[in-house]
Design an enzyme around this catalytic site. Structure first.
Site, mmCIF file in Angstrom:
data_model
loop_
_atom_site.group_PDB
_atom_site.id
_atom_site.type_symbol
_atom_site.label_atom_id
_atom_site.label_comp_id
_atom_site.label_asym_id
_atom_site.label_seq_id
_atom_site.Cartn_x
_atom_site.Cartn_y
_atom_site.Cartn_z
ATOM 1 N N HIS A 134 19.055 1.478 -11.989
ATOM 2 C CA HIS A 134 19.122 0.131 -12.554
ATOM 3 C C HIS A 134 17.881 -0.253 -13.327
ATOM 4 C CE1 HIS A 134 22.854 -0.650 -10.460
ATOM 5 N NE2 HIS A 134 22.326 0.082 -9.492
ATOM 6 N N ARG A 135 17.019 0.724 -13.519
ATOM 7 C CA ARG A 135 15.813 0.405 -14.263
ATOM 8 C C ARG A 135 16.140 0.043 -15.710
ATOM 9 N NH1 ARG A 135 11.331 4.810 -13.456
ATOM 10 N NH2 ARG A 135 12.974 5.752 -12.215
ATOM 11 N N ALA A 136 17.177 0.689 -16.242
ATOM 12 C CA ALA A 136 17.525 0.494 -17.642
ATOM 13 C C ALA A 136 17.763 -0.978 -17.961
ATOM 14 C CB ALA A 136 18.748 1.324 -17.988
ATOM 15 N N TYR A 163 14.487 -2.892 -18.130
ATOM 16 C CA TYR A 163 13.765 -2.585 -19.365
ATOM 17 C C TYR A 163 14.425 -3.243 -20.575
ATOM 18 C CZ TYR A 163 11.037 0.973 -16.872
ATOM 19 O OH TYR A 163 10.196 1.629 -16.023
ATOM 20 N N PRO A 181 14.807 8.192 -8.451
ATOM 21 C CA PRO A 181 15.294 7.184 -9.377
ATOM 22 C C PRO A 181 14.667 5.807 -9.125
ATOM 23 C CG PRO A 181 17.094 8.105 -8.029
ATOM 24 C CD PRO A 181 15.850 8.776 -7.618
#
Lengths: 342, 649
Positions: B242-244, B247, B341
């Site tokens: 879920h970093r995307a 960002y 991740p």
């Protein structure tokens, strides 16, 4: 101090491309050096060492281990920069540009510099001990058999060559100093290839082969024998030619500042680079700079198409993409056609 | 200062997306830093170094490739320790990078462990130091900027994932713009000071714009709708984790702030997607299958209404699939490390990395994950992150691996306490070890009195490749010409990328009465071109002599350079039929020789090209005797050889 005798540059028979490319780099150190490819025994090393004699004198800050240029406040090392900013005058002396050798066996710490161990043990303090890159600042860095250089040494060389600065973060020292040099490398392609990244850093490249004409071969041997018999006498014989060449180089340096280039020539070079599909922009920029230097060497202040073509011969061959089964050679007819079409 | 001669950022022609991404990284640290890829000479470094004048109070701290671990993480203050006999922390590059920009040029050449440790510390926000008797921690929040030329290998997909943004610098292809670039550079070179003066106003105004945006971004709001949009975009791009989304939103906030808005619009999100998604888009799960199978399926469909000829090829392929032990798929080759991740809890990772005995192999193989065409409901960016041009060939490649070396060569990476005699003394580490005790030790005329227990040994690391020796059957049997041609093609291909993988290749052919070294083991493509111009074939099959010559060649090679791991690749139909002076059975001779090779545990592969109706299966027996992997191929091609070779390890 008596200097070791060096075979005069002017006495080298043939190898015109190599000699020219070396001279151009002396006139304009911004060209990015030259890669000399060829078999053994083709006067590669002789030519580079001989070049040292032709090198001009330059102003340098006295006592500075990086021989900073007192007239270039932007390129000073830390201590010179501090002095300069404090308003103190940088005392200057004339020194000769020189050829600094980087042997293939050199270790990374010797190349980039390291902790001064003696100082550390005696005084319990850390101090930076400068390496070969420091010596090479404003000089010529000569790497014989550059294709055999260890990978990690190539890495640091690339770093320095790219920005003209050597940044050291190792063995307890943190330091950075100017390292602007003309990179001259030689290689025998049969002993292995050179990394494309490093290849690209070279402004020019030439291929040297042994002379094939019997007369010239005889001349090569005769001169070598004469030199070995009495080096001083031999050197004296070429003294006048050497001086003339040296002066011509100095003049060209002056003329170079005045050289201009027309937009249509820039456009021709741009079209050429696009058409040939070279990586990035270094190729066209180097063609232009080389052409300007060629014009200056000829005593002209305006670049003509002939300069561009001659420059392209030195700049483009090693930038052509090579794929399996391709010789990766420059298709000269194509280059001329593109340039003439503009 | 040294960097005063830099080309001004505002005067750089073109590369608009790279410049914009950099501005975003400057404005919002939470956008996760930026990785710039691109071929050589595309102004990557010039652009990054140009931001020095734009980032106000912040500095660019460089992490050079020659950095040692103590300099990066920080270590003991030697001078203080000598004077006061106490341990004190001397900060390293990470401490200097705190609240600043950390710039790593040629980031793909930096050691993987070191890079991961940096990224881990930054993600955790803290640098924990446990070394040289020092225990210390300090905060790290920096914007990581990296540049790389993918030609020399890329980063693994896990590492790529940790950069908020990725852009690629493209060479300018419009003549007028190229002319403009040259003109600007000439003007700059002619009068650096004057040129910088001319651009001073523009530089200052851009710096102000950034400073304003930095303030604004803190109060920029993200509506519920934008969060929904981010989630949908990432789902469509099949991003892992879920970093995307985070960002994306942070990046969009910076874009809005640069336009002096304190709210995010969908167009900001679209723009942000260009930078945030390319390097983390994944193939949709249901399509995730080896590429070859896909093409085969396509072939199958085509074949149905196609000629018989094609059908045959298809059958062969199928048959091959059954006969070969399938080469390991490139995915999860080395899943054991840096697969993290979500990583908020790995603050101690840098120490863990330090403690690791084995360097982690580069696992760039996975970096080429690519996106298939997506059904577009959103204007997702035109993704063209093509880190590897000829992906099919290179799939599963090992990339250059690093290896510990005890021959005082290679890069000094860290120091260790040696159990045996110290031969390669790490002076800096030795001094650090000795420093705290100086107050107590008697003075010997020097500031430092070093005892043997202080001695530290250098740990060095060197990139190594493998030595591939092809042993090819050039006898008069069927298909000798094709074998030779395919191997030659494979050799050229391998040498093309030899600079990247450090591999060396050689070739021996056997025909008539004996084997002949056609290409001595080399890294030179020029030499290969010379040696392999003609490939004579025909005559009987002296298989045993071929194996003997190969063994001898590898043995000599090993004497010269013991660090290169040799791999023997035998291409033959196995029909050994040359009877030498001893009069022994040629097949038995061959098997005996193969056993010798097997005993020496040389990695080997046998590619069996036997096509005759009645199969004798000799090559298979030879493979068994050598302990080789065995492949049977009817149709030998360059690609297949490369594929097999790349999957050996």
């Amino acid at each position: 101090m008596k200097r070791v005798a060096v075979y005069p540059f002017a006495a080298i028979v043939g190898q015109e491309d190599m000699k020219l490319s070396l001279i151009l780099n002396v006139i304009n150190p911004a060209l990015g050096g030259v890669l000399i490819k060829g078999e053994k025994g083709t006067a590669k090393s002789t030519a580079v060492r001989a070049l040292a004699e032709l090198l001009p004198a330059m102003a340098s800050v006295e006592g500075c281990q990086f021989h900073c240029d007192p007239l270039e406040p932007n390129l000073l090392c830390e201590s010179c920069s501090e002095k300069y900013k404090s308003g103190a005058k940088l005392s200057s002396s004339e020194i000769k540009m020189k050829v600094v050798e980087l042997p293939v066996s050199a270790t990374e710490d010797r190349v980039v510099g390291t902790l001064d161990i003696e100082h550390a043990i005696k005084h319990g303090e850390k101090k930076f001990e400068a390496g070969i890159l420091a010596q090479a600042n404003r000089n010529i860095l000569y790497v014989d058999e550059i294709n055999l250089l260890d990978d990690h040494v190539v890495d640091v060389l690339l770093d320095a060559a790219a920005m003209g600065v050597n940044t050291v973060e190792r063995e307890g020292v943190s330091y950075s100093h100017p390292a602007k040099f003309v990179l001259v490398g030689t290689m025998n392609p049969e002993e292995g290839d050179i990394r494309p990244q490093l290849l690209d850093r070279f402004g020019l490249s030439v291929i040297v082969t042994g002379e094939h004409e019997p007369e010239k071969r005889v001349e090569v041997i005769k001169r070598r024998l004469a030199y070995e018999e009495d080096a001083d006498k031999f050197i004296a014989k070429y003294d006048k030619e050497q001086k003339e060449l040296g002066e011509k180089i100095m003049q060209a340096r002056q003329v170079l500042k005045e050289v201009v280039i027309a937009d249509n020539l820039l456009a021709a070079v741009a079209a050429l680079a696009i058409e040939l599909g070279v990586d990035g922009h270094r190729a066209d920029i180097t063609v232009i700079k080389t052409a300007m230097t060629l014009a200056a060497f000829a005593g002209r202040t305006e670049v003509v198409m002939e300069d561009i073509k001659n420059a392209a011969k030195l700049v483009l061959p090693h930038r052509m993409r090579r794929r399996p089964f391709e010789e990766g050679e420059l298709n000269w007819a194509k280059v001329e056609a593109i340039l003439d079409a503009q | 200062m040294l960097n005063d001669a830099l080309f001004p950022f505002v005067a750089i022609v073109g590369q608009e997306n790279v410049k914009k991404a950099l501005l975003i990284a400057l404005v919002n640290q939470k956008a996760g830093g930026l990785l710039i890829g691109g071929k050589k000479g595309t102004a990557k470094s010039t652009i990054v170094r140009g931001v020095r004048e734009l980032c106000g109070e912040q500095r660019i701290v460089e992490l050079p490739l020659n950095a040692t671990e103590d300099m990066l993480f920080g270590s003991i203050d030697v001078e203080y320790a000598v004077k006061h006999g106490k341990r004190k922390f001397a900060s390293g590059i990470l401490a200097r990078a705190h609240e600043n920009l950390l710039y790593i040029d040629e980031i793909n050449l930096l050691r993987t462990e070191l890079l991961n440790a940096v990224l881990d510390a930054n993600a955790a926000g803290v640098n924990l130091v446990e070394r040289d008797g020092i225990s210390f921690s300090h905060p790290v929040h920096c914007t990581v900027l990296g540049t790389m030329n993918p030609e020399e290998g890329t980063l693994s997909s896990q590492t790529l994932d940790r950069f908020g943004m990725y852009v690629e610098a493209q060479p300018e292809l419009v003549t007028e713009n190229r002319v403009k670039i040259m003109r600007e550079l000439l003007n700059f070179a002619a009068d650096i000071e004057g040129y910088r003066q001319q651009n001073l106003l523009a530089t200052e105004s851009l710096a102000e714009q950034i400073a304003a945006a930095r303030t604004l971004v803190k109060i920029t709001e993200v509506s519920e709708a934008m969060i929904q949009l981010a989630a949908q975009m990432c789902a469509q791009a099949f991003c892992a984790g879920h970093r995307a989304e985070i960002y994306l939103l942070e990046c969009a906030k910076a874009i809005a702030a640069l336009e002096q808005r304190n709210y995010v619009l969908p167009k900001d999100m679209n723009e942000a997607a260009q930078y945030v998604l390319p390097h983390r888009m994944r193939r949709p799960p249901e399509q995730e299958q080896p590429e070859e199978e896909e093409t085969e399926q396509q072939n199958e469909q085509e074949n149905e209404d196609n000629t018989e000829d094609n059908d045959e090829t298809q059958d062969e392929n199928d048959a091959d699939d059954q006969q070969q032990p399938p080469p390991p798929l490139p995915d999860n080759v080395d899943g054991e490390n840096d697969e993290e991740p979500e990583n908020d809890d790995q603050s101690e990772d840098d120490e863990q990395n330090e403690d690791k005995e084995e360097p982690t192999p580069n696992n760039d193989a996975e970096a080429q994950e690519q996106v298939a065409d997506i059904d577009k409901t959103f204007p997702l960016p035109q993704i063209k992150l093509d880190l590897d041009q000829d992906r099919k060939l290179r799939r599963g490649s090992g990339k250059r691996s690093t290896k510990k070396t005890d021959l005082k060569q290679g890069r000094y990476v860290r120091a260790t306490i040696s159990s045996t005699k110290v031969e390669d003394l790490a002076f800096d580490a030795t001094i650090r070890a000795a420093a705290p005790y100086q107050k107590m030790r008697e003075n010997n005329g020097c500031a430092l009195n070093i005892k043997s227990e202080d001695m530290r040994q250098k740990v060095r690391e060197k990139r190594i490749g493998s030595t591939f020796l092809f042993l090819v059957d050039a006898s008069g049997s069927m298909g000798a010409k094709e074998r030779m041609k395919a191997v030659k093609g494979a050799i050229f291909y391998m040498l093309q990328e030899a600079y990247q993988k450090r591999d060396q290749v050689g070739m021996i052919a056997f025909r008539r009465t004996k084997a002949e070294v056609l290409l001595p083991i080399t890294r030179s493509i020029d030499l290969a071109q010379k040696c392999l111009q003609e490939l004579p074939t025909g005559g009987k099959t002296p298989l045993a002599d071929g194996l003997a010559t190969a063994l001898m060649t590898l043995y000599m090679r090993n004497k010269k350079d013991a660090e290169l791991e040799p791999i023997l690749i035998l291409v033959t139909d196995g029909r050994a039929n040359f009877v030498d002076a001893s009069g022994e059975d040629p097949i038995k001779q061959a098997i005996d020789m193969a056993q010798k090779i097997g005993k020496l545990q040389i990695s080997s592969v046998v590619i069996d090209t036997e096509t005759d109706f009645i199969k004798l299966g000799i090559a298979k027996d030879v493979a068994k005797a050598m302990g080789a992997s065995y492949y049977s191929l009817k149709q030998l091609s360059e690609e297949q050889i490369i594929h097999i070779v790349r999957n050996i390890n």
